[in-house]
Design an enzyme around this catalytic site. Structure first.
Site, short mmCIF file in Angstrom:
data_model
loop_
_atom_site.label_atom_id
_atom_site.label_comp_id
_atom_site.label_asym_id
_atom_site.label_seq_id
_atom_site.Cartn_x
_atom_site.Cartn_y
_atom_site.Cartn_z
N PHE A 74 -0.42 16.12 5.03
CA PHE A 74 -0.69 15.60 3.69
C PHE A 74 0.56 15.64 2.83
CE2 PHE A 74 -2.47 15.55 -0.58
CZ PHE A 74 -3.37 14.50 -0.46
N ARG A 97 1.46 12.44 -8.75
CA ARG A 97 1.94 11.05 -8.62
C ARG A 97 3.30 10.84 -9.26
NH1 ARG A 97 -2.43 7.95 -6.76
NH2 ARG A 97 -4.47 8.50 -7.61
N ASP A 137 -3.13 5.69 6.83
CA ASP A 137 -3.41 6.96 7.51
C ASP A 137 -4.21 6.62 8.78
OD1 ASP A 137 -3.88 9.64 8.01
OD2 ASP A 137 -5.40 9.87 6.49
N GLU A 190 0.84 -1.20 0.00
CA GLU A 190 0.00 0.00 0.00
C GLU A 190 0.87 1.24 0.00
OE1 GLU A 190 -2.50 1.66 -0.48
OE2 GLU A 190 -4.23 1.20 0.75
N ASP A 191 0.30 2.35 -0.45
CA ASP A 191 1.05 3.60 -0.43
C ASP A 191 1.15 4.16 0.99
OD1 ASP A 191 -1.67 4.20 -0.34
OD2 ASP A 191 -1.59 5.77 -1.86
#
Ligand code: 5GP
Ligand code: MG
Length: 177
Positions: free
Chosen positions: A153, A166, A104, A100-101
């Site tokens: 963020f 991206r 959070d 996964e990136d």
């Protein structure tokens, strides 16, 4: 400094640091999964660059496949269900590494993990590019984490802000207003 849409971001983690850390994670996976032919499951879209870089650094036999997650409302007992689109592999008896990136709050991963366990894999571990420990609200733990970051963020290295950013090779963090 860079601008993405209406927001300003500042350099945070360089591509050189990222490359070094991805190599370290791959070495851990190489050591732990030798002879196990793990199936890397990359979660689109955010993880595609991290998954590709990590996969290239693996020297053991390994397979890779990508899935998309779609969430819908389950019954009141199941809460939100997150299901995998494009998962065609038979996971039975396989060693799965979900890539996964970012974790959070952990909501996505905690809703998605049961989908994987239902398919009776031999083992399941999570490799994640970023975690935000202060933001975590669900009981999920990554097994391989490239970087633990503050609760702000970020964009770049596969992560977007409203579709853009991206393709930035480095990671950027939102500038305080
Ligand atoms: P969670 O379900 O763990 O709260 O959120 C996971 C998803 O939120 C990630 O897969 C990602 O799409 C998005 N997300 C959370 N934090 C960030 C961030 O700092 N930057 C970007 N680009 N996406 C984020
Ligand atoms: Mg994501």
């Amino acid at each position: 400094m860079i601008r993405v849409h209406d927001k300003v971001f500042i350099p945070f983690i360089s591509k050189t640091e990222i490359q070094k850390r991805v190599h370290e994670l791959a070495e851990m996976i190489n050591a732990e999964y030798a002879g196990k032919k793990p199936l890397i499951l990359g979660v689109l879209n955010g993880s595609f660059i991290f998954a590709a870089d990590l996969f290239r650094e693996l020297t053991i036999d390994a397979e890779i496949s990508f899935i998309k997650l779609a969430s819908y409302k389950g019954t009141s007992s199941t809460g939100n269900v997150v299901t995998a689109i494009g998962l065609e592999e038979d996971l039975h008896g396989r060693h799965i590494i979900i890539v996964e990136d970012i974790i959070d709050t952990g909501k996505t991963m905690s809703a998605f993990l049961p989908e994987i366990h239902h398919r009776h894999p031999e083992s399941v571990k999570i490799a994640v590019f970023l975690t935000k420990p202060e933001a975590l609200q669900y009981d999920v733990k990554a097994d391989f984490t490239a970087f633990r970051i503050e609760d702000k963020f970020v964009v770049g290295y596969g992560l977007d802000y409203d579709g853009l950013g991206r393709n930035l090779p480095d990671l950027y963090i939102l500038k305080d207003q």
